[in-house]
Design an enzyme around this catalytic site. Structure first.
Site, short mmCIF file in Angstrom:
data_model
loop_
_atom_site.label_atom_id
_atom_site.label_comp_id
_atom_site.label_asym_id
_atom_site.label_seq_id
_atom_site.Cartn_x
_atom_site.Cartn_y
_atom_site.Cartn_z
N GLU A 149 1.09 -1.21 0.02
CA GLU A 149 0.14 0.01 -0.09
C GLU A 149 0.87 1.31 0.08
O GLU A 149 1.44 1.44 0.91
CB GLU A 149 -0.87 -0.13 1.20
CG GLU A 149 -1.78 1.23 1.26
CD GLU A 149 -2.58 1.40 2.66
OE1 GLU A 149 -2.73 2.22 3.25
OE2 GLU A 149 -2.99 0.39 3.34
N THR A 191 -4.45 6.40 2.30
CA THR A 191 -4.65 7.73 2.72
C THR A 191 -5.58 8.34 1.59
O THR A 191 -5.30 9.67 1.24
CB THR A 191 -3.38 8.38 2.84
OG1 THR A 191 -2.26 7.53 3.33
CG2 THR A 191 -3.35 9.86 3.64
N LYS A 213 -11.57 -1.25 7.27
CA LYS A 213 -10.20 -1.08 7.96
C LYS A 213 -10.32 -0.69 9.36
O LYS A 213 -11.08 0.63 9.66
CB LYS A 213 -9.15 -0.21 7.37
CG LYS A 213 -7.92 -0.13 7.93
CD LYS A 213 -6.75 0.79 7.26
CE LYS A 213 -7.07 2.16 7.43
NZ LYS A 213 -6.20 3.22 6.74
#
Length: 239
Positions: free
Chosen positions: A64, A93, A153
């Site tokens: 990621e 992000t 998440k």
């Protein structure tokens, strides 16, 4: 709740269908086989390549990148072309639908958000790209799950601990959870044994690799962690 099924509200009426991205099933299978996502934060995307090579040589199969790293958008296509045959490369992000669409167009294999944005979920799902929206409360996490995310998440995971997975599975028995934020290499197996789909980890594994630290050391740490999470996956309760 199984993907694609409906739910019944307290009033007895049928609720909206969950419609995960077409690629979600394949990605979930990939994570089941290799339940580790390594999160990379650097000063500039030009620093990514040698670190990614060490991770991939160590057996990491999900990386990621972070939108907060300068130059990610410009470098993403080249990184996917260079390393995409050996690992799925996503971007985290991500906080808005415009950025999500741009990253998808640049070749992101999955998206991760630090906040619960159903707009990002909708954008990724419509494009056929897996997305993992972030949240901490049951309300936030269920919102992302019901919007069609193949997994959600828990962030920051260090605030709640592995037992949170089983607590969530009480009211939401089918929800897929990926904890991230403050998880150390010694704690990853506990999350997987508790039923997490995978774990997200950055600094505790990468350490000083972006500051001239040993890439051979990073490769060895990666090998050990990949083996540990594979063992934990085999004895986990959630898959």
């Amino acid at each position: 709740m199984a993907a694609g099924s409906s739910y019944v509200s307290a009033a007895g009426s049928a609720g909206p269908l969950r419609r995960p991205a077409p690629d979600a099933g394949a990605w979930l299978a990939e994570l089941a086989a290799s339940p580790l996502i390594v999160v990379l934060r650097a000063r500039h995307a030009s620093e990514y390549a040698p670190v990614m090579e060490a991770l991939l040589e160590g057996g990491v199969r999900h990386v990621e990148l972070t939108l907060s790293t300068a130059g990610v958008l410009e470098a993403l296509g080249d990184l996917v072309r260079q390393y995409g045959a050996d690992a799925r490369i996503g971007v985290g992000t991500v906080t808005d639908a415009v950025s999500a669409g741009t990253l998808i167009g640049a070749g992101a294999g999955f998206l991760v958000t630090p906040v619960m944005s159903v707009e990002v979920v909708a954008t990724a799902t419509a494009a056929g790209i897996p997305v993992v929206p972030g949240g901490l409360t049951p309300t936030e996490l269920y919102a992302g799950w019901q919007a069609g995310a193949p997994a959600v998440k828990v962030f920051p995971a260090s605030l709640v601990g592995p037992g949170y997975v089983s607590q969530l599975r009480g009211p939401f028995p089918d929800i897929q959870v990926i904890p991230s934020g403050g998880i150390g290499t010694e704690e990853a197996d506990a999350w997987l044994r508790a039923g997490a789909l995978a774990v997200g980890m950055g600094g505790p594994l990468v350490q000083d690799a972006f500051a001239g630290g040993s890439l051979a050391g990073l490769k060895e740490r990666s090998r050990k962690l990949v083996a540990a999470v594979a063992t934990a996956r085999g004895s986990g309760t959630g898959q």
